[in-house]
Scaffold this motif. Structure first.
Motif, short mmCIF file in Angstrom:
data_model
loop_
_atom_site.label_atom_id
_atom_site.label_comp_id
_atom_site.label_asym_id
_atom_site.label_seq_id
_atom_site.Cartn_x
_atom_site.Cartn_y
_atom_site.Cartn_z
N ASP A 113 -10.49 -2.44 -2.38
CA ASP A 113 -9.39 -2.15 -3.41
C ASP A 113 -8.07 -1.84 -2.50
O ASP A 113 -7.27 -2.21 -2.57
N THR A 114 -8.47 -0.86 -1.80
CA THR A 114 -7.33 -0.15 -0.73
C THR A 114 -6.69 -1.22 0.32
O THR A 114 -5.45 -1.23 0.42
N ARG A 115 -7.81 -1.97 0.89
CA ARG A 115 -7.43 -3.30 1.80
C ARG A 115 -6.46 -4.36 1.03
O ARG A 115 -5.67 -4.79 1.84
N SER A 116 -6.41 -4.34 -0.12
CA SER A 116 -5.55 -5.34 -0.86
C SER A 116 -4.21 -5.17 -0.36
O SER A 116 -3.45 -5.67 -0.71
N GLY A 117 -3.89 -3.82 -0.30
CA GLY A 117 -2.42 -3.50 -0.06
C GLY A 117 -1.92 -3.52 1.38
O GLY A 117 -1.03 -2.86 1.70
N ASP A 152 7.93 -1.30 -3.30
CA ASP A 152 6.75 -1.12 -2.42
C ASP A 152 6.79 -1.81 -1.15
O ASP A 152 7.89 -2.54 -1.05
N SER A 153 5.81 -1.60 -0.06
CA SER A 153 6.04 -2.07 1.43
C SER A 153 5.80 -3.52 1.43
O SER A 153 6.16 -4.04 2.31
N SER A 154 5.65 -4.29 0.07
CA SER A 154 5.49 -5.72 0.30
C SER A 154 6.77 -6.32 0.47
O SER A 154 7.08 -7.52 0.83
N LYS A 155 7.91 -5.46 0.14
CA LYS A 155 9.17 -6.04 0.01
C LYS A 155 9.88 -5.81 1.35
O LYS A 155 11.01 -6.11 1.76
N ALA A 156 9.17 -5.24 2.23
CA ALA A 156 9.38 -4.83 3.72
C ALA A 156 8.57 -4.98 4.76
O ALA A 156 8.01 -3.83 5.57
N PRO A 157 8.12 -6.49 4.80
CA PRO A 157 6.94 -6.58 5.87
C PRO A 157 7.36 -6.19 7.28
O PRO A 157 8.51 -6.57 7.74
N GLY A 198 0.74 -1.40 0.17
CA GLY A 198 0.03 -0.01 -0.07
C GLY A 198 0.85 1.46 -0.12
O GLY A 198 0.39 2.51 -0.26
N ASP A 199 2.03 0.96 0.15
CA ASP A 199 2.91 2.29 0.45
C ASP A 199 4.27 1.93 -0.60
O ASP A 199 4.58 0.81 -0.72
N ALA A 258 11.20 11.33 -8.23
CA ALA A 258 10.45 10.24 -7.30
C ALA A 258 9.65 10.84 -6.61
O ALA A 258 10.04 11.97 -5.85
N ALA A 259 8.69 9.90 -5.82
CA ALA A 259 8.01 10.24 -4.65
C ALA A 259 7.60 9.12 -3.78
O ALA A 259 7.32 7.63 -4.35
N VAL A 260 7.67 9.33 -2.76
CA VAL A 260 7.38 8.35 -1.63
C VAL A 260 5.75 8.61 -1.29
O VAL A 260 5.37 9.69 -0.85
N THR A 261 4.80 7.59 -1.67
CA THR A 261 3.36 8.08 -1.47
C THR A 261 2.66 6.54 -1.32
O THR A 261 3.29 5.59 -1.04
N TRP A 262 1.34 6.65 -1.52
CA TRP A 262 0.62 5.38 -1.35
C TRP A 262 -0.44 5.58 -2.38
O TRP A 262 -0.58 6.66 -3.20
N GLU A 263 -1.38 4.42 -2.42
CA GLU A 263 -2.46 4.46 -3.34
C GLU A 263 -3.44 5.87 -3.23
O GLU A 263 -3.60 6.07 -2.09
N PRO A 264 -4.14 6.04 -4.34
CA PRO A 264 -3.61 5.49 -5.67
C PRO A 264 -2.79 6.05 -6.57
O PRO A 264 -2.53 5.73 -7.86
#
Length: 325
Positions: free
Chosen positions: A267-271, A200-205, A111-112, A178-184
């Motif tokens: 949709d947001t929850r999926s992140g 994205d944050s999936s690489k850093a749980p 999500g981030d 570059a930008a550090v942001t989230w959806e959308p």
């Protein structure tokens, strides 16, 4: 005799009802403040499905968007519990109002992230580039950790202080590299001709994790209620997993704001990932270096380097022992 017995029974019933109402009315309210974020949705499941009531709690859920309002309100005793990210808590910890972590709510799993120009292939390639992010936020923490792992620091990039939404919009408009942001904005950024998703944050749980926090004073005075709050949270997350579609409707209505549409909420929850009982047991375990103690230690180190954190403490000492059982 029948009339006398009838009157006695009626009187007893009336007294029982009065006692029940009196007990409910005298129950001290537990006020929890949060911002508009998908990760806090199960709090509204706990409210709607009666899990708070089952645990003997009278909970008031209050929206406080600005963490600079939420955390001082916690310290002042105007609210009992606040939810925010792990790193944010450290910036508001003081000797006069020590804080303690209760349990984890959600973890960002995509999500981030960072969107960047196509020629920026690695974190190292950000050196000397214009990078937009919100100073003092979890976005800064996320970027700082990634730079640290690459042998760099914030001084190696040209920082542009913007809100997450403005940062994403600036990248789409080609005003920053570059930008550090989230959806959308992650999707919008990578859909441009010049951009892509760098990471994205999936690489850093476990790095961007929302936590329930209270003051040490409140914990000491109301520990049974904090334990009950955690049990209600665990019940709500279990219910959400078993009833996803119905849960999204409840959570969207409760959280509201830009998430009031169940489809947008889903949709947001999926992140993100909600922390259930098993995840909390592992993450909040003080003996687990890859859990919350590791995130706190990282946040403390980086916070001191940026001058945002002055706290010098053992991360384990900041955990509320035995809330998560």
């Amino acid at each position: 005799m029948k009339r006398i017995l009838s009157k006695i029974c009626l009187s007893g019933a009336a007294l029982a009802t009065a006692f029940s109402l009196s007990t409910a009315a005298s129950a001290e309210e537990l006020t929890i403040a949060h911002s508009t974020w998908v990760g806090y949705g199960p709090l509204y499941i706990a409210q709607e499905e009666g899990f708070f009531e089952e645990e003997g709690l009278d909970v008031d859920l209050v929206v406080m968007e600005d963490v600079k309002t939420r955390m001082p309100a916690l310290a002042a005793g105007r609210i009992d519990v606040a939810v925010t990210t792990i790193d944010t808590v450290l910036g508001f910890y003081t000797e006069d109002h020590p804080l303690t972590y209760l349990f984890a709510l959600d973890d960002s799993r995509g999500g981030d992230g960072i969107v960047a120009n196509a020629d920026i292939k690695t974190i190292e390639d950000l050196k000397g580039k214009n990078v937009a992010y919100t100073e003092g936020s979890v976005s800064q923490f996320f970027l700082s950790v990634l730079l640290k792992e690459a042998g760099m620091s914030l001084s190696d990039v040209n920082s542009m202080n913007m809100s997450a939404g403005d940062a994403g919009a600036a990248f789409v408009a080609k005003r920053v590299d570059a930008a550090v942001t989230w959806e959308p904005w992650l999707t919008r950024g990578q859909d441009t001709e010049h951009g892509h998703l760098l990471i994205d944050s999936s690489k850093a749980p476990g790095l961007i994790t929302d936590i329930a926090v209270t003051t040490e004073e409140t914990l000491e005075a109301r520990r049974p209620e904090m334990e009950a709050l955690y049990r209600a949270w665990a019940k709500a997350v279990a219910w959400q997993k078993a009833n996803e579609e119905a849960a999204d409707v409840i959570m969207a209505k409760g959280v509201g704001g830009w998430l009031d549409d169940p489809a947008v909420f889903a949709d947001t929850r999926s992140g993100i990932a909600f922390y259930d009982a098993d995840m909390n047991k592992t993450f909040m375990d003080p003996s687990n270096p890859d859990g919350i103690v590791g995130t706190i230690a990282n946040a403390m180190t980086l916070g001191k380097e940026s001058g945002m954190v002055t706290l010098d403490a053992n991360p384990k000492s900041l955990l509320a022992a035995d809330i998560v059982k």
